[in-house]
Write a protein that holds these residues in place. Structure first.
Motif, PDB file in Angstrom:
ATOM      1  N   LEU A  50      12.789  -5.322  -9.971  1.00 19.45           N
ATOM      2  CA  LEU A  50      13.487  -5.265  -8.682  1.00 19.45           C
ATOM      3  C   LEU A  50      13.524  -6.624  -7.987  1.00 19.45           C
ATOM      4  N   LYS A  51      12.461  -7.380  -8.111  1.00 22.90           N
ATOM      5  CA  LYS A  51      12.434  -8.723  -7.523  1.00 22.90           C
ATOM      6  C   LYS A  51      13.482  -9.617  -8.175  1.00 22.90           C
ATOM      7  N   GLU A  52      13.693  -9.440  -9.485  1.00 22.68           N
ATOM      8  CA  GLU A  52      14.735 -10.195 -10.188  1.00 22.68           C
ATOM      9  C   GLU A  52      16.126  -9.823  -9.678  1.00 22.68           C
ATOM     10  N   LYS A  53      16.250  -8.642  -9.091  1.00 26.83           N
ATOM     11  CA  LYS A  53      17.528  -8.161  -8.534  1.00 26.83           C
ATOM     12  C   LYS A  53      17.631  -8.464  -7.043  1.00 26.83           C
ATOM     13  N   ASP A  54      16.821  -9.401  -6.571  1.00 26.47           N
ATOM     14  CA  ASP A  54      16.824  -9.863  -5.177  1.00 26.47           C
ATOM     15  C   ASP A  54      16.437  -8.797  -4.159  1.00 26.47           C
ATOM     16  N   CYS A  55      15.540  -7.932  -4.546  1.00 27.04           N
ATOM     17  CA  CYS A  55      15.004  -6.942  -3.614  1.00 27.04           C
ATOM     18  C   CYS A  55      13.679  -7.448  -3.059  1.00 27.04           C
ATOM     19  N   GLU A  56      13.433  -7.129  -1.809  1.00 24.96           N
ATOM     20  CA  GLU A  56      12.114  -7.340  -1.214  1.00 24.96           C
ATOM     21  C   GLU A  56      11.286  -6.121  -1.600  1.00 24.96           C
ATOM     22  N   VAL A  57      10.238  -6.333  -2.355  1.00 28.34           N
ATOM     23  CA  VAL A  57       9.427  -5.226  -2.857  1.00 28.34           C
ATOM     24  C   VAL A  57       8.072  -5.231  -2.161  1.00 28.34           C
ATOM     25  N   LEU A  58       7.751  -4.106  -1.552  1.00 29.31           N
ATOM     26  CA  LEU A  58       6.442  -3.908  -0.926  1.00 29.31           C
ATOM     27  C   LEU A  58       5.731  -2.814  -1.714  1.00 29.31           C
ATOM     28  N   ILE A  59       4.506  -3.087  -2.119  1.00 25.82           N
ATOM     29  CA  ILE A  59       3.750  -2.126  -2.917  1.00 25.82           C
ATOM     30  C   ILE A  59       2.525  -1.671  -2.135  1.00 25.82           C
ATOM     31  N   LEU A  60       2.443  -0.379  -1.908  1.00 25.44           N
ATOM     32  CA  LEU A  60       1.251   0.182  -1.277  1.00 25.44           C
ATOM     33  C   LEU A  60       0.299   0.632  -2.373  1.00 25.44           C
ATOM     34  N   PRO A  61      -0.899   0.057  -2.413  1.00 23.33           N
ATOM     35  CA  PRO A  61      -1.852   0.426  -3.460  1.00 23.33           C
ATOM     36  C   PRO A  61      -2.393   1.833  -3.228  1.00 23.33           C
ATOM     37  N   GLU A  62      -2.933   2.396  -4.284  1.00 23.14           N
ATOM     38  CA  GLU A  62      -3.535   3.719  -4.203  1.00 23.14           C
ATOM     39  C   GLU A  62      -4.693   3.694  -3.210  1.00 23.14           C
ATOM     40  N   ALA A  63      -4.663   4.581  -2.238  1.00 22.87           N
ATOM     41  CA  ALA A  63      -5.674   4.603  -1.177  1.00 22.87           C
ATOM     42  C   ALA A  63      -7.076   4.842  -1.737  1.00 22.87           C
ATOM     43  N   ALA A  64      -7.216   5.768  -2.671  1.00 27.63           N
ATOM     44  CA  ALA A  64      -8.548   6.068  -3.220  1.00 27.63           C
ATOM     45  C   ALA A  64      -9.141   4.848  -3.914  1.00 27.63           C
ATOM     46  N   THR A  65      -8.319   4.102  -4.647  1.00 29.62           N
ATOM     47  CA  THR A  65      -8.808   2.910  -5.331  1.00 29.62           C
ATOM     48  C   THR A  65      -9.268   1.866  -4.329  1.00 29.62           C
ATOM     49  N   LYS A  66      -8.520   1.723  -3.223  1.00 28.27           N
ATOM     50  CA  LYS A  66      -8.940   0.794  -2.170  1.00 28.27           C
ATOM     51  C   LYS A  66     -10.297   1.210  -1.595  1.00 28.27           C
ATOM     52  N   ILE A  67     -10.452   2.499  -1.353  1.00 22.96           N
ATOM     53  CA  ILE A  67     -11.696   3.019  -0.771  1.00 22.96           C
ATOM     54  C   ILE A  67     -12.864   2.808  -1.726  1.00 22.96           C
ATOM     55  N   PHE A  68     -12.655   3.159  -3.005  1.00 27.70           N
ATOM     56  CA  PHE A  68     -13.707   2.933  -3.997  1.00 27.70           C
ATOM     57  C   PHE A  68     -14.006   1.446  -4.122  1.00 27.70           C
ATOM     58  N   GLY A  69     -12.974   0.610  -3.992  1.00 28.32           N
ATOM     59  CA  GLY A  69     -13.122  -0.830  -4.135  1.00 28.32           C
ATOM     60  C   GLY A  69     -14.027  -1.470  -3.094  1.00 28.32           C
ATOM     61  N   ILE A  70     -14.180  -0.845  -1.944  1.00 28.35           N
ATOM     62  CA  ILE A  70     -15.085  -1.403  -0.930  1.00 28.35           C
ATOM     63  C   ILE A  70     -16.501  -0.843  -1.063  1.00 28.35           C
ATOM     64  N   GLY A  71     -16.701   0.019  -2.064  1.00 26.99           N
ATOM     65  CA  GLY A  71     -18.041   0.521  -2.343  1.00 26.99           C
ATOM     66  C   GLY A  71     -18.299   1.955  -1.938  1.00 26.99           C
ATOM     67  N   VAL A  72     -17.325   2.624  -1.359  1.00 24.79           N
ATOM     68  CA  VAL A  72     -17.515   4.026  -0.971  1.00 24.79           C
ATOM     69  C   VAL A  72     -17.486   4.898  -2.229  1.00 24.79           C
ATOM     70  N   ARG A  73     -18.386   5.859  -2.301  1.00 23.04           N
ATOM     71  CA  ARG A  73     -18.449   6.799  -3.417  1.00 23.04           C
ATOM     72  C   ARG A  73     -18.532   8.224  -2.875  1.00 23.04           C
ATOM     73  N   TYR A  74     -18.187   9.179  -3.759  1.00 18.43           N
ATOM     74  CA  TYR A  74     -18.225  10.589  -3.364  1.00 18.43           C
ATOM     75  C   TYR A  74     -19.566  10.986  -2.758  1.00 18.43           C
ATOM     76  N   ASP A  75     -20.653  10.530  -3.372  1.00 20.21           N
ATOM     77  CA  ASP A  75     -21.968  10.975  -2.917  1.00 20.21           C
ATOM     78  C   ASP A  75     -22.320  10.484  -1.515  1.00 20.21           C
ATOM     79  N   MET A  76     -21.588   9.509  -1.002  1.00 24.46           N
ATOM     80  CA  MET A  76     -21.818   9.034   0.370  1.00 24.46           C
ATOM     81  C   MET A  76     -21.198  10.005   1.378  1.00 24.46           C
ATOM     82  N   ILE A  77     -20.237  10.765   0.939  1.00 25.67           N
ATOM     83  CA  ILE A  77     -19.491  11.663   1.829  1.00 25.67           C
ATOM     84  C   ILE A  77     -20.023  13.093   1.720  1.00 25.67           C
ATOM     85  N   ASN A  78     -20.390  13.496   0.502  1.00 24.90           N
ATOM     86  CA  ASN A  78     -20.977  14.814   0.247  1.00 24.90           C
ATOM     87  C   ASN A  78     -20.053  15.995   0.492  1.00 24.90           C
ATOM     88  N   ASN A  79     -18.765  15.750   0.594  1.00 23.20           N
ATOM     89  CA  ASN A  79     -17.858  16.857   0.877  1.00 23.20           C
ATOM     90  C   ASN A  79     -16.443  16.418   0.498  1.00 23.20           C
TER      91      ASN A  79
END
Length: 181
Positions: A27-56
């Motif tokens: 799409l960038k080659e076709k002169d589009c402005e491309v915005l990519i929103l990353p997967e929210a869960a991956t972002k959350i895991f990436g900062i160190g949050v894990r299921y066991d910290m939430i417990n629910n």
């Protein structure tokens, strides 16, 4: 201004992120402005949050929902700021709000998220196009692995279950395309 919102969804290890990178490059080659929103869960895991910290699972999915919604609100604000632009904007979502639905044991958990003033139909209507990519756990089980994403922990059976629930969550979209490698 021209813009389209495209969601790439599917179960674990479907190839969403890899495909997004290739589509964005095209799409960038076709002169589009491309915005990519990353997967929210991956972002959350990436900062160190894990299921066991939430417990629910309900609380964990609320966090994912809130992060995803904040990202999507940011994009809507950016589009509003650029409404007079002559550019073509393509917004690519590595999963969308309705993906949360696949991670609850029943519809009640997701329905509780919506009680705060949201509608499932509004979320479906927020995206122009959905690509539902079938997980490798289904189409090529011998290639399914956990190595491509540190946030992934699902075995093949759970990946298949999530994949089917994700497909069901998006089934009501007016413009869904299923990709099965």
């Amino acid at each position: 201004m021209y813009f389209k919102k495209i969601v790439f969804t599917g179960g674990p290890c479907a190839g969403k992120t890899t495909l997004i990178e290739k589509v964005a490059e095209y799409l960038k080659e076709k002169d589009c402005e491309v915005l990519i929103l990353p997967e929210a869960a991956t972002k959350i895991f990436g900062i160190g949050v894990r299921y066991d910290m939430i417990n629910n699972i309900d609380n964990f999915q609320k966090i994912i929902f809130d992060v995803q919604k904040a990202q999507e609100d940011m994009i809507d604000f950016i589009l509003k700021l650029n409404k007079n632009s002559n550019k073509k904007y393509i917004i690519i979502y590595d999963r969308g709000i309705l993906d949360n639905k696949a991670y609850f044991d029943s519809h009640i958990g997701f329905d509780n998220l919506l009680k705060s003033g949201y509608s499932e139909i509004d979320f479906l209507d927020n995206y122009d196009l959905v690509f539902d990519i079938i997980t490798l756990a289904d189409c090529k089980p011998e290639e399914y692995n956990l190595s491509s994403n540190e946030a992934r922990s699902e075995d093949k059976d759970l990946a298949l279950k999530i994949d089917r629930k994700t497909s069901n969550a998006w089934a009501g979209h007016r413009n869904i395309n299923i990709i099965n490698f």
